[in-house]
Design a protein around this motif. Structure first.
Motif, PDB file in Angstrom:
ATOM      1  N   PHE A 100       6.463 -26.918   4.513  1.00 47.32           N
ATOM      2  CA  PHE A 100       7.924 -26.976   4.560  1.00 47.32           C
ATOM      3  C   PHE A 100       8.211 -27.345   3.366  1.00 47.32           C
ATOM      4  O   PHE A 100       7.964 -28.744   2.598  1.00 47.32           O
ATOM      5  CB  PHE A 100       8.189 -28.293   5.593  1.00 47.32           C
ATOM      6  N   GLY A 101       9.190 -26.384   2.731  1.00 45.15           N
ATOM      7  CA  GLY A 101      10.061 -26.860   1.256  1.00 45.15           C
ATOM      8  C   GLY A 101      11.257 -26.741   1.341  1.00 45.15           C
ATOM      9  O   GLY A 101      12.084 -26.682   2.172  1.00 45.15           O
ATOM     10  N   ASP A 102      11.452 -27.606   0.126  1.00 47.18           N
ATOM     11  CA  ASP A 102      13.056 -27.746  -0.050  1.00 47.18           C
ATOM     12  C   ASP A 102      13.666 -26.069  -0.554  1.00 47.18           C
ATOM     13  O   ASP A 102      12.859 -25.083  -1.121  1.00 47.18           O
ATOM     14  CB  ASP A 102      13.442 -28.557  -1.573  1.00 47.18           C
ATOM     15  N   ILE A 133      22.878 -25.185   5.322  1.00 48.54           N
ATOM     16  CA  ILE A 133      24.160 -25.377   6.125  1.00 48.54           C
ATOM     17  C   ILE A 133      23.625 -26.110   7.407  1.00 48.54           C
ATOM     18  O   ILE A 133      24.240 -26.937   7.771  1.00 48.54           O
ATOM     19  CB  ILE A 133      24.881 -24.293   6.316  1.00 48.54           C
ATOM     20  N   PHE A 134      22.936 -25.175   8.144  1.00 42.72           N
ATOM     21  CA  PHE A 134      22.452 -25.343   9.522  1.00 42.72           C
ATOM     22  C   PHE A 134      21.539 -26.409   9.807  1.00 42.72           C
ATOM     23  O   PHE A 134      21.133 -27.241  10.833  1.00 42.72           O
ATOM     24  CB  PHE A 134      22.086 -24.033  10.276  1.00 42.72           C
ATOM     25  N   GLU A 135      20.367 -26.634   8.690  1.00 38.51           N
ATOM     26  CA  GLU A 135      19.266 -27.562   8.655  1.00 38.51           C
ATOM     27  C   GLU A 135      19.603 -29.013   7.955  1.00 38.51           C
ATOM     28  O   GLU A 135      19.010 -29.961   8.097  1.00 38.51           O
ATOM     29  CB  GLU A 135      18.045 -26.820   8.644  1.00 38.51           C
ATOM     30  N   GLY A 136      20.026 -28.499   6.721  1.00 39.14           N
ATOM     31  CA  GLY A 136      20.271 -29.434   5.602  1.00 39.14           C
ATOM     32  C   GLY A 136      18.856 -29.823   4.999  1.00 39.14           C
ATOM     33  O   GLY A 136      17.970 -29.057   5.298  1.00 39.14           O
ATOM     34  N   PRO A 381      29.262 -25.364   0.912  1.00 39.68           N
ATOM     35  CA  PRO A 381      28.334 -26.455   0.937  1.00 39.68           C
ATOM     36  C   PRO A 381      27.057 -26.087  -0.111  1.00 39.68           C
ATOM     37  O   PRO A 381      26.717 -27.069  -0.895  1.00 39.68           O
ATOM     38  CB  PRO A 381      27.681 -26.689   2.132  1.00 39.68           C
ATOM     39  N   GLY A 382      26.966 -24.971  -0.192  1.00 42.73           N
ATOM     40  CA  GLY A 382      25.913 -24.263  -1.281  1.00 42.73           C
ATOM     41  C   GLY A 382      26.321 -24.608  -2.737  1.00 42.73           C
ATOM     42  O   GLY A 382      25.464 -24.412  -3.683  1.00 42.73           O
ATOM     43  N   VAL A 383      27.531 -24.906  -3.154  1.00 41.36           N
ATOM     44  CA  VAL A 383      28.068 -24.884  -4.534  1.00 41.36           C
ATOM     45  C   VAL A 383      28.336 -26.085  -5.036  1.00 41.36           C
ATOM     46  O   VAL A 383      29.006 -26.360  -5.873  1.00 41.36           O
ATOM     47  CB  VAL A 383      29.166 -23.772  -4.833  1.00 41.36           C
ATOM     48  N   VAL A 384      28.330 -27.183  -3.896  1.00 40.11           N
ATOM     49  CA  VAL A 384      28.911 -28.495  -4.534  1.00 40.11           C
ATOM     50  C   VAL A 384      28.223 -29.273  -5.518  1.00 40.11           C
ATOM     51  O   VAL A 384      28.967 -30.003  -6.339  1.00 40.11           O
ATOM     52  CB  VAL A 384      28.980 -29.517  -3.094  1.00 40.11           C
ATOM     53  N   GLY A 385      26.906 -29.168  -5.703  1.00 44.67           N
ATOM     54  CA  GLY A 385      26.114 -29.541  -6.797  1.00 44.67           C
ATOM     55  C   GLY A 385      26.705 -28.967  -8.109  1.00 44.67           C
ATOM     56  O   GLY A 385      26.850 -29.626  -8.978  1.00 44.67           O
ATOM     57  N   MET A 443      19.795 -38.813 -12.082  1.00 44.99           N
ATOM     58  CA  MET A 443      20.723 -38.015 -12.718  1.00 44.99           C
ATOM     59  C   MET A 443      21.416 -37.221 -11.571  1.00 44.99           C
ATOM     60  O   MET A 443      22.638 -36.373 -11.607  1.00 44.99           O
ATOM     61  CB  MET A 443      20.258 -37.148 -13.601  1.00 44.99           C
ATOM     62  N   ALA A 444      20.825 -36.937 -10.140  1.00 38.86           N
ATOM     63  CA  ALA A 444      21.379 -36.207  -9.272  1.00 38.86           C
ATOM     64  C   ALA A 444      21.282 -36.489  -7.750  1.00 38.86           C
ATOM     65  O   ALA A 444      20.118 -37.437  -7.698  1.00 38.86           O
ATOM     66  CB  ALA A 444      21.008 -34.765  -9.461  1.00 38.86           C
ATOM     67  N   ALA A 445      22.102 -36.573  -6.867  1.00 35.82           N
ATOM     68  CA  ALA A 445      21.855 -36.990  -5.535  1.00 35.82           C
ATOM     69  C   ALA A 445      22.648 -36.187  -4.606  1.00 35.82           C
ATOM     70  O   ALA A 445      23.549 -35.407  -4.633  1.00 35.82           O
ATOM     71  CB  ALA A 445      22.501 -38.275  -5.241  1.00 35.82           C
ATOM     72  N   GLY A 446      22.031 -36.129  -3.185  1.00 34.28           N
ATOM     73  CA  GLY A 446      22.697 -35.533  -2.287  1.00 34.28           C
ATOM     74  C   GLY A 446      22.921 -36.345  -1.046  1.00 34.28           C
ATOM     75  O   GLY A 446      22.233 -37.471  -0.741  1.00 34.28           O
ATOM     76  N   ILE A 447      23.964 -36.143  -0.291  1.00 35.55           N
ATOM     77  CA  ILE A 447      24.393 -37.204   0.693  1.00 35.55           C
ATOM     78  C   ILE A 447      25.049 -36.272   1.895  1.00 35.55           C
ATOM     79  O   ILE A 447      25.407 -35.177   1.755  1.00 35.55           O
ATOM     80  CB  ILE A 447      25.667 -37.983   0.169  1.00 35.55           C
ATOM     81  N   THR A 448      24.870 -36.991   2.933  1.00 34.08           N
ATOM     82  CA  THR A 448      25.817 -36.731   4.268  1.00 34.08           C
ATOM     83  C   THR A 448      26.636 -37.659   4.478  1.00 34.08           C
ATOM     84  O   THR A 448      26.368 -38.721   4.579  1.00 34.08           O
ATOM     85  CB  THR A 448      24.751 -36.548   5.355  1.00 34.08           C
ATOM     86  N   VAL A 449      27.766 -37.388   4.827  1.00 35.73           N
ATOM     87  CA  VAL A 449      29.055 -38.463   5.002  1.00 35.73           C
ATOM     88  C   VAL A 449      29.781 -38.037   6.289  1.00 35.73           C
ATOM     89  O   VAL A 449      30.284 -36.854   6.587  1.00 35.73           O
ATOM     90  CB  VAL A 449      29.847 -38.804   3.705  1.00 35.73           C
ATOM     91  N   GLU A 450      29.710 -39.235   7.086  1.00 35.78           N
ATOM     92  CA  GLU A 450      30.558 -39.069   8.467  1.00 35.78           C
ATOM     93  C   GLU A 450      32.228 -39.002   8.199  1.00 35.78           C
ATOM     94  O   GLU A 450      32.567 -39.455   7.436  1.00 35.78           O
ATOM     95  CB  GLU A 450      30.263 -40.129   9.366  1.00 35.78           C
TER      96      GLU A 450
END
Length: 595
Positions: A100-102, A133-136, A381-385, A443-450
């Motif tokens: 299971f990879g990123d 998008i569907f799994e994160g 969502p794929g380009v926010v970084g 230097m980089a982070a990912g988030i989910t926000v309600e």
């Protein structure tokens, strides 16, 4: 080459608002002289080495870094022995293994490494790369069920899993063993995996936290080979032939090119140039990469195309490409990734334009917030970084870009400045209940926000990071390695400074200042707002140049206004353009100032 008031070429404030400073202080300058005298290297190469902290007694080994000399005992990593033992058990027993990879380059390379390793023993693993998008990010319960239902008795998570307590607990409850191989910052509580190898877990003292996941995966394969050898297993794979995948991930994940990482990249580039991995070769061809592959090609041509699959297409394409040895398959996947990258560029340009307009309105005429936190329902969502990275560069502060889904939930990514630890701040926000999910590194982070929580997250970051951001921005300057002229920037000169490479994060590409050069033929080209130009020195020598994404910036405007007019001080990095088989030096402009 220090000048009046300590500024290089007396530039206290460039058009970009930076002071130019000499990378070498007095002590480093003395070290450079000593390195040159002791090794016979040119003074300028010695300056580059001394400016990166290389001591006199390290000079020889720095010029020829080898994996054999720099590879530590894998057992220094916490839980490595348990991981290698369980993986060796599975290989000997011929178990069904799932990976299971990123969905980024590091995850794709890690999966390809493990796939190729296992294939040497006749094992073809299931490989699952989640849909962004569907799994994160990271393992999820449904995917774990799918892998177990497919027969997997051992699941290995690669470049993810450190914070995935529920999915891993679920897999264990269903009877599967789970090994985690990762490098992301860890929560205080680790998931209930059978073993978890991560140099950034709180109780790891290996000092290898600078490795990307592919580097950790390679170490795991070394340890497993050793365990198998001790058990009398023959026919072990030659791992050195797989270092090209480690090199690709190391460059694209922007981890420091120091120590073992630098040796990985040096050796990996040699393998790539020999066509070792058919997938890399096919993608280089699709990307129209000219000349011998370099870190620039990996970071700006090959990496973005692999990432394009995870951003807006089939996330598994990259891992499949890098695992395949079939010419037709690799060429077809490479062509598809190239198409996706073109589409990604279009989506990114639209999102960046909206983000910059929003940020300019938010900052106004004042100082603005210490951290930009922007959100839009229009962003993919794929380009926010990528959007966050552009905001960080444009406004000189950490930035988050968040894509809002129809249900109001946001998926975001952040990019930071040196000295501002974004990953730790995000984990603290999760601990405080402000975010349901988040992680990353400095230097980089990912988030989910309600829904409705973006303002609270923005306020939290302001409180947590204001002081660090202020210090980081106060240190904003451009460290210059040396001053040269257009005539001095020859092909031979570029090959000379490459002795101190490969360059990248942690071993920065040398920056050269060009004093008093005129700008000719400056024009905007391409959809990205790049500016091409020609530099002309006082003696008439010419040097081609490009300023990426400079249109609409003060730097770009200065270039266009200066055409055939007054001389400028400019600085940037130099490299060789192999267009149509001809070697020609080109400057990639970073900054400029009026004398």
């Amino acid at each position: 080459m220090q000048f009046r008031d300590g500024y290089f070429l007396n530039v206290a404030e460039s058009v970009s608002g930076k002071a130019w400073t000499d990378r070498l202080d007095i002590a480093a300058a003395r070290t450079a002289t000593a390195i040159s005298q002791q090794t016979g290297l040119s003074e300028i190469v010695a300056r580059i080495m001394a400016g990166r902290g290389i001591a006199i007694d390290q000079a020889t080994s720095f010029l020829d870094p080898t994996i054999r000399d720099l590879m530590p005992d894998p057992s220094t990593l916490t839980a490595m022995d348990d991981t290698a033992a369980r993986l060796a058990d599975a290989i000997i027993a011929g178990e069904s293994i799932a990976l299971f990879g990123d969905y980024d380059v590091d995850g794709a390379c890690s999966c390809a490494l493990m796939t190729r390793f296992l294939s040497a023993f006749g094992i073809t693993p299931q490989v699952h790369i989640p849909d962004r998008i569907f799994e994160g990010y990271g393992p999820n319960v449904a995917a774990m069920d799918t892998l177990i239902d497919g027969g997997a008795s051992l699941i290995i998570t690669l470049d993810c899993g450190t914070t995935s307590e529920e999915p891993i607990a679920h897999a264990r409850k269903r009877g599967a063993d789970v090994l985690v191989i990762d490098h992301h910052l860890a929560d205080h509580d680790l998931p209930p995996a059978n073993a978890l190898v991560n140099p950034n877990r709180p109780d790891d003292v290996s000092g290898l936290g600078y490795l990307c996941a592919a580097g950790v995966t390679f170490m795991t394969m070394v340890a497993t080979n050793r365990t198998l050898r001790q058990r009398g297993q023959g026919g072990l794979p030659d791992l050195m032939g797989l270092v090209d995948l480690v090199a690709l991930a190391t460059v694209c994940d922007v981890v420091p090119l120091t120590g073992l990482n630098r040796a990985f990249v040096r050796r990996g580039l040699e393998i790539m140039r020999q066509g070792g991995n058919k997938g890399i070769s096919a993608l280089a061809l699709a990307a129209r990469a000219s000349g011998p592959l370099s870190p620039y090609h990996l970071g700006f041509l090959i990496g973005p195309r692999i990432n394009a699959g995870g951003r807006i297409g089939d996330a598994a394409l990259g891992a499949r490409l890098l695992s395949s040895g079939d010419d037709a398959e690799t060429m077809a996947i490479a062509a598809r990734l190239d198409e996706l990258n073109t589409e990604r560029q279009r989506i990114e340009i639209e999102a960046v334009e909206e983000a910059i307009a929003t940020a300019e309105a938010e900052i106004g005429a004042g100082e603005g917030p210490p951290v930009l936190v922007l959100a839009s329902e229009n962003w993919h969502p794929g380009v926010v970084g990528l959007v966050a990275s552009r905001l960080k560069d444009r406004f000189d502060r950490p930035a988050f870009a968040i894509a809002i889904a129809p249900n109001g939930k946001g998926t975001g990514s952040g990019r930071s400045l040196p000295g501002v630890d974004l990953g730790t701040a995000v984990i603290a926000a999760v601990d405080a209940g402000i975010l349901p999910k988040g992680g990353g590194h400095a230097m980089a982070a990912g988030i989910t926000v309600e829904p409705g929580k973006i303002s609270a997250f923005r306020a939290f970051l302001t409180d947590a990071l204001s002081e660090d951001v202020a210090k980081a921005r106060a240190r904003v300057s451009l460290s210059v390695d040396a001053a040269i002229t257009a005539r001095g920037a020859s092909v031979d000169f570029v090959h000379l400074i490459e002795k101190a490479g490969p360059f990248g994060a942690g071993n920065p590409t040398p920056i050269f200042a060009f004093p008093g050069h005129k700008v000719k033929f400056a024009d905007v080209v391409g959809k990205g707002g790049h500016i091409r130009f020609t530099l002309v020195s006082a003696d008439g020598a010419r040097l081609k140049g490009i300023a990426f994404r400079a249109a609409g910036t003060p730097l770009g405007q200065l270039l266009l206004d200066a055409r055939d007019d007054r001389p400028l001080h400019v600085c940037g990095t130099i490299g060789i353009d192999h267009w149509q088989g001809r070697e020609q030096v080109q400057i990639r402009l970073i900054d400029a100032a009026q004398p």
